[in-house]
Design a protein around this motif. Structure first.
Motif, PDB file in Angstrom:
ATOM      1  N   GLN A 358       0.674  -1.208   0.091  1.00 32.38           N
ATOM      2  CA  GLN A 358      -0.007   0.109   0.020  1.00 32.38           C
ATOM      3  C   GLN A 358       0.624   1.228   0.053  1.00 32.38           C
ATOM      4  O   GLN A 358       0.717   2.186  -0.613  1.00 32.38           O
ATOM      5  N   ARG A 362       0.887   4.061  -2.907  1.00 28.99           N
ATOM      6  CA  ARG A 362       0.553   5.543  -2.762  1.00 28.99           C
ATOM      7  C   ARG A 362       1.596   6.213  -3.152  1.00 28.99           C
ATOM      8  O   ARG A 362       1.426   7.451  -3.685  1.00 28.99           O
ATOM      9  N   ARG A 363       2.916   6.020  -3.013  1.00 28.11           N
ATOM     10  CA  ARG A 363       4.049   6.684  -3.416  1.00 28.11           C
ATOM     11  C   ARG A 363       4.192   6.784  -4.632  1.00 28.11           C
ATOM     12  O   ARG A 363       4.509   7.786  -5.465  1.00 28.11           O
ATOM     13  N   PRO A 366       0.037   8.427  -6.584  1.00 25.03           N
ATOM     14  CA  PRO A 366      -0.549   9.366  -5.721  1.00 25.03           C
ATOM     15  C   PRO A 366      -2.095   9.702  -6.065  1.00 25.03           C
ATOM     16  O   PRO A 366      -2.903  10.111  -5.140  1.00 25.03           O
ATOM     17  N   ARG A 369      -7.225   7.402  -5.497  1.00 27.89           N
ATOM     18  CA  ARG A 369      -7.823   7.620  -4.039  1.00 27.89           C
ATOM     19  C   ARG A 369      -8.274   6.445  -3.461  1.00 27.89           C
ATOM     20  O   ARG A 369      -7.875   6.258  -2.060  1.00 27.89           O
ATOM     21  N   THR A 370      -8.677   5.327  -3.976  1.00 22.42           N
ATOM     22  CA  THR A 370      -9.060   4.253  -3.342  1.00 22.42           C
ATOM     23  C   THR A 370      -8.314   2.949  -3.803  1.00 22.42           C
ATOM     24  O   THR A 370      -7.959   2.532  -4.923  1.00 22.42           O
ATOM     25  N   ILE A 371      -7.755   2.398  -2.625  1.00 23.56           N
ATOM     26  CA  ILE A 371      -7.074   1.059  -2.788  1.00 23.56           C
ATOM     27  C   ILE A 371      -7.785  -0.090  -2.143  1.00 23.56           C
ATOM     28  O   ILE A 371      -8.293   0.312  -0.952  1.00 23.56           O
ATOM     29  N   GLU A 376      -4.736  -5.079  -3.175  1.00 29.00           N
ATOM     30  CA  GLU A 376      -3.539  -4.224  -3.426  1.00 29.00           C
ATOM     31  C   GLU A 376      -2.301  -4.418  -4.632  1.00 29.00           C
ATOM     32  O   GLU A 376      -2.232  -3.842  -5.389  1.00 29.00           O
TER      33      GLU A 376
END
Length: 466
Positions: A358, A362-363, A366, A369-371, A376
């Motif tokens: 995760q 995200r990195r 970015p 918005r939704t994981i 994942e």
């Protein structure tokens, strides 16, 4: 201990009582089976008061000392048995059990049908054999003695066999094991027996009828063994049984045999809270051997409870069933704990990896918005595929010739003398098409030949000329 021995030990009784009744004393030893070790629980030794009230006296001893009779092992005196050494041409135990009785028949002065016969291996294998025959009427009297007090011995052996197994057991657990031949001299009120054990093998047995008051018969027995086994030297002589004037006896034997002689103290190797004198140790040695007898898995046991004297169990042993049940529940509990630990560890590892995925997701992306929890890795792979497809053209360029390279090779291939003019050029994958003007058909032919000489172009085809 092997798995089979483990389950044997579970089914084995936890309390075993050895009873030695000879012409003079009632000797009883009760032990607790703790698995790998044993513990002495109770001992009793009383002189027989009245032979016709023997069952009453035996019952009284059990009641006064509160001796457990979950499993009882008793013995017949060697003086009441026909003991012979026999060799058979085969080693199959089941086959030996079928024929050994009739193999003994020529060597006993009694009808073989009136005897109960069993055998014991002498030298680690199955032959030669120590074969014992006991008259049925003696066994009947012996068992009826116990029946009068409400229980019977599950195993009936012979006194000298109990001593042999006792030596094998105590020597196996002793801190300093005796290597080589050791002689045990057993003094009973009914006979004197000499047993010679070489490491784990029974080398020699001789039963001398009656109580020996002179050492000459014993010394002659040792001489006979020396003739039979001249390659062996006896390391030690152990005295047990009903000893009188033992110091005088020891000195005589040591002088004549030139071997160390001492009283046998088998109780010293057994866990016990009792302080047992040497006199009691020698007197109770047979009873101790009988108590240990069922726990010895290394050799075939000599058991006279055969044929019509076979022991008949009186229902299910509730204590054994409960013991097995406890072991099974314990094993299942251990399996459950181990499984829970493994699942918990894997779950922690999985959650740790999911959090790291995760974080990387995200990195890297970015804008997402939704994981979706649990998806994942799949979601990240899908997003990476989408992004990589946007830059597919870069891969296409790196794997195909550049347009400038095509123009360069085309320009170099067309001779300037032909005065060729190119108006349209199309590069479609590995295909190059162009249109233009040439001053003559001969110039077109020359252009085709020039292009064929360039190795960049594999096939040259003239589509049309006008």
């Amino acid at each position: 201990m092997s798995i089979s021995d483990f389950w044997k030990n579970i089914w084995a009784p936890k309390s075993i009582t050895g009873i030695d009744i000879n012409g003079k004393y009632i000797n009883i030893v009760n032990i607790l089976n703790l698995g790998k070790t044993i513990k002495l629980k109770q001992i009793a030794s009383e002189e027989i008061k009245k032979i016709d009230r023997l069952s009453d006296q035996l019952s009284s001893i059990f009641q006064r000392h509160r001796i457990n009779h979950e499993m009882v092992v008793s013995c017949i005196s060697s003086s009441c048995c026909f003991i012979r050494e026999l060799s058979l041409p085969f080693d199959n135990i089941k086959k030996i059990q079928k024929v050994v009785k009739y193999q003994l028949e020529p060597y006993v002065p009694a009808p073989i049908e009136e005897l109960i016969v069993d055998f014991l291996s002498l030298n680690g294998g199955t032959s030669p054999l120590l074969v014992a025959g006991v008259p049925k009427d003696i066994l009947t009297q012996h068992i009826s003695l116990f029946s009068e007090i409400g229980f019977e011995p599950q195993i009936i052996s012979i006194d000298i066999v109990a001593l042999i197994f006792l030596y094998l057991y105590t020597n196996s657990i002793a801190s300093q094991k005796i290597e080589g031949p050791v002689a045990i001299i057993y003094f009973s009120s009914e006979h004197t027996s000499v047993m010679i054990i070489n490491n784990n093998d029974i080398d020699f047995i001789r039963v001398l009828p009656g109580r020996i008051h002179d050492t000459q018969d014993i010394i002659d027995t040792f001489k006979f063994y020396k003739l039979k086994k001249s390659e062996f030297q006896i390391k030690k002589v152990l005295l047990t049984g009903y000893l009188s004037n033992q110091e005088e006896l020891k000195s005589k034997l040591e002088k004549e045999l030139n071997i160390e002689v001492s009283e046998w103290r088998p109780f010293d190797t057994i866990s016990s809270e009792k302080n047992i004198t040497i006199d009691k140790q020698t007197r109770l040695s047979v009873a101790l051997g009988l108590a240990i007898y069922p726990l010895y898995y290394g050799k075939k046991l000599l058991n006279l409870r055969k044929e019509e004297f076979s022991y008949k169990k009186e229902g299910i042993n509730t204590k054994q069933i409960l013991t097995v049940g406890v072991y099974v529940l314990l094993i299942l509990a251990l399996i459950g704990v181990d499984l829970h630990y493994r699942v918990s560890t894997q779950k922690q590892l999985y959650n740790s990896l999911r959090k790291k995925i995760q974080l990387v997701f995200r990195r890297t992306f970015p804008e997402v918005r939704t994981i979706i929890k649990g998806k994942e890795l799949f979601q990240m792979k899908q997003k990476m595929s989408e992004e990589m497809s946007k830059y597919q053209w870069i891969n296409d360029i790196t794997n195909k010739p550049y347009c400038l390279d095509v123009l360069k090779n085309l320009s170099m291939s067309i001779p300037s003398s032909l005065n060729i003019k190119v108006e349209n050029l199309l590069i479609d994958g590995n295909k190059v098409e162009f249109e233009g003007y040439a001053p003559s058909f001969e110039a077109v032919d020359e252009l085709e030949k020039a292009l064929k000489r360039n190795h960049m172009f594999k096939t040259i085809k003239l589509v049309g000329a006008k």
